[in-house]
Design a protein around this motif. Structure first.
Motif, PDB file in Angstrom:
ATOM      1  N   ARG A 126       0.691  -1.111  -0.080  1.00  0.00           N
ATOM      2  CA  ARG A 126       0.031  -0.128   0.067  1.00  0.00           C
ATOM      3  C   ARG A 126       0.766   1.269  -0.024  1.00  0.00           C
ATOM      4  NH1 ARG A 126      -5.036   0.706  -1.071  1.00  0.00           N
ATOM      5  NH2 ARG A 126      -5.450   2.179   0.522  1.00  0.00           N
ATOM      6  N   LEU A 127       1.914   1.114   0.838  1.00  0.00           N
ATOM      7  CA  LEU A 127       2.738   2.206   0.905  1.00  0.00           C
ATOM      8  C   LEU A 127       3.615   2.597  -0.561  1.00  0.00           C
ATOM      9  CD1 LEU A 127       4.329   4.587   2.246  1.00  0.00           C
ATOM     10  CD2 LEU A 127       5.908   2.860   3.167  1.00  0.00           C
ATOM     11  N   VAL A 128       4.202   1.498  -0.905  1.00  0.00           N
ATOM     12  CA  VAL A 128       4.936   1.874  -2.477  1.00  0.00           C
ATOM     13  C   VAL A 128       3.910   2.192  -3.563  1.00  0.00           C
ATOM     14  CG1 VAL A 128       6.330   0.681  -3.914  1.00  0.00           C
ATOM     15  CG2 VAL A 128       6.579   0.369  -1.589  1.00  0.00           C
ATOM     16  N   SER A 129       2.666   1.488  -3.673  1.00  0.00           N
ATOM     17  CA  SER A 129       1.917   1.756  -4.667  1.00  0.00           C
ATOM     18  C   SER A 129       1.308   2.887  -4.704  1.00  0.00           C
ATOM     19  CB  SER A 129       0.776   0.641  -4.728  1.00  0.00           C
ATOM     20  OG  SER A 129       0.070   0.581  -3.715  1.00  0.00           O
ATOM     21  N   GLY A 130       1.128   3.413  -3.417  1.00  0.00           N
ATOM     22  CA  GLY A 130       0.627   4.905  -3.406  1.00  0.00           C
ATOM     23  C   GLY A 130       1.588   5.956  -3.792  1.00  0.00           C
ATOM     24  N   LEU A 131       3.007   5.620  -3.682  1.00  0.00           N
ATOM     25  CA  LEU A 131       3.948   6.349  -4.346  1.00  0.00           C
ATOM     26  C   LEU A 131       4.386   6.145  -5.668  1.00  0.00           C
ATOM     27  CD1 LEU A 131       6.451   6.318  -1.393  1.00  0.00           C
ATOM     28  CD2 LEU A 131       4.743   8.194  -1.808  1.00  0.00           C
ATOM     29  N   ALA A 132       4.443   4.994  -6.109  1.00  0.00           N
ATOM     30  CA  ALA A 132       4.776   4.797  -7.657  1.00  0.00           C
ATOM     31  C   ALA A 132       3.481   4.326  -8.197  1.00  0.00           C
ATOM     32  CB  ALA A 132       5.708   3.694  -7.688  1.00  0.00           C
ATOM     33  N   ARG A 133       2.717   4.841  -9.085  1.00  0.00           N
ATOM     34  CA  ARG A 133       1.602   4.592  -9.660  1.00  0.00           C
ATOM     35  C   ARG A 133       1.651   3.880 -10.905  1.00  0.00           C
ATOM     36  NH1 ARG A 133      -2.449   6.866  -6.393  1.00  0.00           N
ATOM     37  NH2 ARG A 133      -1.659   8.825  -5.191  1.00  0.00           N
ATOM     38  N   GLY A 134       0.438   3.416 -11.303  1.00  0.00           N
ATOM     39  CA  GLY A 134       0.339   2.852 -12.652  1.00  0.00           C
ATOM     40  C   GLY A 134       0.743   1.353 -12.420  1.00  0.00           C
ATOM     41  N   ARG A 135       0.852   0.554 -13.555  1.00  0.00           N
ATOM     42  CA  ARG A 135       0.898  -0.805 -13.561  1.00  0.00           C
ATOM     43  C   ARG A 135       2.443  -1.302 -13.082  1.00  0.00           C
ATOM     44  NH1 ARG A 135      -2.171  -4.126 -18.335  1.00  0.00           N
ATOM     45  NH2 ARG A 135      -4.224  -2.985 -17.800  1.00  0.00           N
ATOM     46  N   GLY A 136       3.291  -0.355 -13.711  1.00  0.00           N
ATOM     47  CA  GLY A 136       4.596  -0.548 -13.042  1.00  0.00           C
ATOM     48  C   GLY A 136       4.822  -0.328 -11.620  1.00  0.00           C
ATOM     49  N   GLY A 137       4.087   0.797 -11.055  1.00  0.00           N
ATOM     50  CA  GLY A 137       4.236   0.755  -9.698  1.00  0.00           C
ATOM     51  C   GLY A 137       3.678  -0.416  -8.974  1.00  0.00           C
ATOM     52  N   VAL A 138       2.537  -0.768  -9.439  1.00  0.00           N
ATOM     53  CA  VAL A 138       1.940  -2.029  -8.821  1.00  0.00           C
ATOM     54  C   VAL A 138       3.080  -3.468  -8.862  1.00  0.00           C
ATOM     55  CG1 VAL A 138       0.281  -3.864  -8.804  1.00  0.00           C
ATOM     56  CG2 VAL A 138      -0.450  -1.293  -8.938  1.00  0.00           C
ATOM     57  N   THR A 139       3.559  -3.319  -9.902  1.00  0.00           N
ATOM     58  CA  THR A 139       4.547  -4.645  -9.876  1.00  0.00           C
ATOM     59  C   THR A 139       5.914  -4.217  -8.975  1.00  0.00           C
ATOM     60  OG1 THR A 139       3.938  -4.931 -12.260  1.00  0.00           O
ATOM     61  CG2 THR A 139       6.067  -6.015 -11.558  1.00  0.00           C
ATOM     62  N   LEU A 140       6.146  -2.933  -8.850  1.00  0.00           N
ATOM     63  CA  LEU A 140       7.587  -2.843  -8.169  1.00  0.00           C
ATOM     64  C   LEU A 140       7.094  -2.796  -6.537  1.00  0.00           C
ATOM     65  CD1 LEU A 140      10.165  -1.637  -7.450  1.00  0.00           C
ATOM     66  CD2 LEU A 140       9.394   0.728  -7.701  1.00  0.00           C
ATOM     67  N   ALA A 141       5.585  -2.462  -6.414  1.00  0.00           N
ATOM     68  CA  ALA A 141       5.206  -2.572  -5.002  1.00  0.00           C
ATOM     69  C   ALA A 141       5.132  -4.211  -4.446  1.00  0.00           C
ATOM     70  CB  ALA A 141       3.752  -2.005  -4.772  1.00  0.00           C
ATOM     71  N   ALA A 142       4.748  -5.010  -5.491  1.00  0.00           N
ATOM     72  CA  ALA A 142       4.477  -6.266  -5.311  1.00  0.00           C
ATOM     73  C   ALA A 142       5.885  -6.890  -4.887  1.00  0.00           C
ATOM     74  CB  ALA A 142       3.921  -6.918  -6.374  1.00  0.00           C
ATOM     75  N   THR A 196       4.034 -12.981 -10.956  1.00  0.00           N
ATOM     76  CA  THR A 196       2.865 -13.404 -10.923  1.00  0.00           C
ATOM     77  C   THR A 196       1.748 -12.266 -11.026  1.00  0.00           C
ATOM     78  OG1 THR A 196       3.446 -15.380  -9.516  1.00  0.00           O
ATOM     79  CG2 THR A 196       0.949 -14.938  -9.869  1.00  0.00           C
ATOM     80  N   VAL A 197       2.036 -10.950 -10.294  1.00  0.00           N
ATOM     81  CA  VAL A 197       1.147 -10.146 -10.314  1.00  0.00           C
ATOM     82  C   VAL A 197       1.229  -9.369 -11.576  1.00  0.00           C
ATOM     83  CG1 VAL A 197       0.682  -7.925  -9.367  1.00  0.00           C
ATOM     84  CG2 VAL A 197       1.387  -9.791  -7.733  1.00  0.00           C
ATOM     85  N   GLY A 198       2.363  -9.238 -12.169  1.00  0.00           N
ATOM     86  CA  GLY A 198       2.499  -8.667 -13.537  1.00  0.00           C
ATOM     87  C   GLY A 198       1.757  -9.572 -14.779  1.00  0.00           C
ATOM     88  N   ALA A 199       1.844 -10.694 -14.688  1.00  0.00           N
ATOM     89  CA  ALA A 199       1.192 -11.632 -15.555  1.00  0.00           C
ATOM     90  C   ALA A 199      -0.342 -11.590 -15.286  1.00  0.00           C
ATOM     91  CB  ALA A 199       1.490 -13.096 -15.315  1.00  0.00           C
ATOM     92  N   VAL A 200      -0.916 -11.372 -14.372  1.00  0.00           N
ATOM     93  CA  VAL A 200      -2.397 -11.302 -13.983  1.00  0.00           C
ATOM     94  C   VAL A 200      -2.834  -9.839 -14.597  1.00  0.00           C
ATOM     95  CG1 VAL A 200      -4.403 -11.346 -12.485  1.00  0.00           C
ATOM     96  CG2 VAL A 200      -2.552 -12.969 -12.198  1.00  0.00           C
ATOM     97  N   LEU A 201      -1.823  -8.899 -13.999  1.00  0.00           N
ATOM     98  CA  LEU A 201      -2.269  -7.548 -14.612  1.00  0.00           C
ATOM     99  C   LEU A 201      -2.459  -7.466 -16.179  1.00  0.00           C
ATOM    100  CD1 LEU A 201      -0.177  -5.150 -12.281  1.00  0.00           C
ATOM    101  CD2 LEU A 201      -2.496  -5.301 -12.498  1.00  0.00           C
ATOM    102  N   ALA A 202      -1.699  -8.161 -16.834  1.00  0.00           N
ATOM    103  CA  ALA A 202      -1.701  -8.234 -18.128  1.00  0.00           C
ATOM    104  C   ALA A 202      -2.684  -8.735 -18.819  1.00  0.00           C
ATOM    105  CB  ALA A 202      -0.097  -8.894 -18.899  1.00  0.00           C
ATOM    106  N   VAL A 203      -3.489  -9.879 -18.183  1.00  0.00           N
ATOM    107  CA  VAL A 203      -4.408 -10.619 -18.803  1.00  0.00           C
ATOM    108  C   VAL A 203      -5.897  -9.961 -18.060  1.00  0.00           C
ATOM    109  CG1 VAL A 203      -5.401 -12.974 -19.006  1.00  0.00           C
ATOM    110  CG2 VAL A 203      -2.851 -12.582 -19.079  1.00  0.00           C
ATOM    111  N   ARG A 204      -6.088 -10.036 -16.894  1.00  0.00           N
ATOM    112  CA  ARG A 204      -6.975  -9.437 -16.327  1.00  0.00           C
ATOM    113  C   ARG A 204      -6.697  -8.579 -14.839  1.00  0.00           C
ATOM    114  NH1 ARG A 204     -11.953 -12.422 -17.167  1.00  0.00           N
ATOM    115  NH2 ARG A 204     -12.751 -10.780 -15.788  1.00  0.00           N
TER     116      ARG A 204
END
Length: 337
Positions: A126-142, A196-204
């Motif tokens: 939650r902390l990192v995804s709030g600072l780095a937005r977008g799909r790239g931010g979600v993957t980095l946060a993961a 894994t998170v990046g793969a699911v983001l790409a598909v669904r």
């Protein structure tokens, strides 16, 4: 990091069991807000996937291996409350059917590998995804969430063992050893989680709980060029419900391949906890598992069952139990509504 019977005294084991039971009870209530008709089967798939990937030990140092814990991954994909339930089911099935993790230590394992990894992982995400937005931010946060959750769990184990372990330890030395080796394991955990998170983001992307904030609100544009946000976009009208099933079937297929085939090439070296226990002289405190003679114990080694067959059976068990728990929580939510 599955803790065996015999590592902790009765008071600590019972206390951790109470904490684990309370945590699961809270999460059963909280999961009602996370589960719907699509995320309930997703929870079963996530739990089964974590079970399968936990079988795939990878080398991290000379003579030492590690494996996915999965708490951060579960929280990101299906939510923190449901994530704890997924981890509890995985650990329960492993302890009862595969003698992986002690029965008296089940509360310890759920507390460390379930509650700690999910809470720490979700907080970091939650902390990192709030600072780095977008799909790239979600993957980095993961990646960072999973990376940090593993040594955090290792240090909580060390603290609990110092308080209620059955052998004296030099806490600073064990903490350094556990933290160091599990930091290396955390790097692997972060890579698996991010992939894994990046793969699911790409598909669904709609099926990633932690990425729901990526949806942009609908806007009404006026003739003068102005716009007004009117909330999150609604699903496309008439979208076929069958569009969800191929994803589930594909995910299940990948899970079965990992458990049934890739498990044959997993590293045979002891994992981080086992290696540290041997080095610091408390591995001998481990007691024989009550179900250690069952055919599936040690993933089929005791009963002479190929590890891949045992893995497929385990995937089925976890899928059924986790799916039943998720649907039960979802049904209670519907009844209350």
């Amino acid at each position: 990091m599955h803790v065996p019977d015999g590592f902790f005294n009765a008071v600590t084991s019972v206390s951790a069991g109470v904490v684990a039971a309370a945590g699961v009870a809270v999460c059963l209530r909280g999961a009602r807000r996370e589960l719907d008709d699509r995320t309930a089967p997703m929870a079963g798939l996530v739990a089964a996937f974590i079970f399968a990937v936990q079988m795939l030990n990878f080398p991290v140092a000379a003579g030492t291996s590690g494996h996915l814990l999965g708490g951060a991954l579960a929280a990101i994909l299906v939510g923190p409350y449901t994530g704890v339930l997924c981890m509890a089911v995985v650990l329960l099935v492993q302890g009862v059917f595969f003698a992986d993790g002690g029965l008296t230590a089940l509360g310890i394992n759920i507390t460390i590998m379930g509650l700690v990894t999910v809470l720490v992982g979700w907080a970091v995400f939650r902390l990192v995804s709030g600072l780095a937005r977008g799909r790239g931010g979600v993957t980095l946060a993961a990646f960072l969430a999973a990376l940090i959750s593993v040594p955090a769990a290792a240090l909580v184990f060390t603290l609990l063992f110092w308080i209620g372990g059955t052998a004296p330890i030099e806490v600073s030395a064990v903490a350094a050893a556990m933290g160091g080796v599990h930091l290396l394991i955390g790097i692997g955990e972060g890579a698996i989680t991010a992939a894994t998170v990046g793969a699911v983001l790409a598909v669904r992307p709609d099926l990633v709980y932690g990425a729901r904030g990526l949806a942009k609100p609908l806007e009404l544009r006026g003739a003068g060029g102005g716009s007004t946000a009117v909330g999150a976009p609604e699903p496309v009208a008439g979208e076929p419900r069958g569009g969800y099933r191929p994803f589930l079937l594909g995910g299940l297929g990948v899970t079965l391949v990992l458990a049934g085939l890739v498990s044959f090439v997993a590293s045979p070296d002891p994992d981080g906890l086992e290696a540290v226990a041997e080095t610091h002289g408390f591995s001998g405190r481990a007691a024989h598992h009550s179900f250690g003679r069952w055919a599936l114990a040690d993933y089929g080694e005791v009963g002479g069952i190929p590890v891949g067959i045992a893995g497929v059976v385990g995937v089925g068990l976890v899928l059924l139990v986790a799916g039943a728990v998720a649907y039960a929580a979802r049904r209670r939510n519907k009844i209350r509504v």
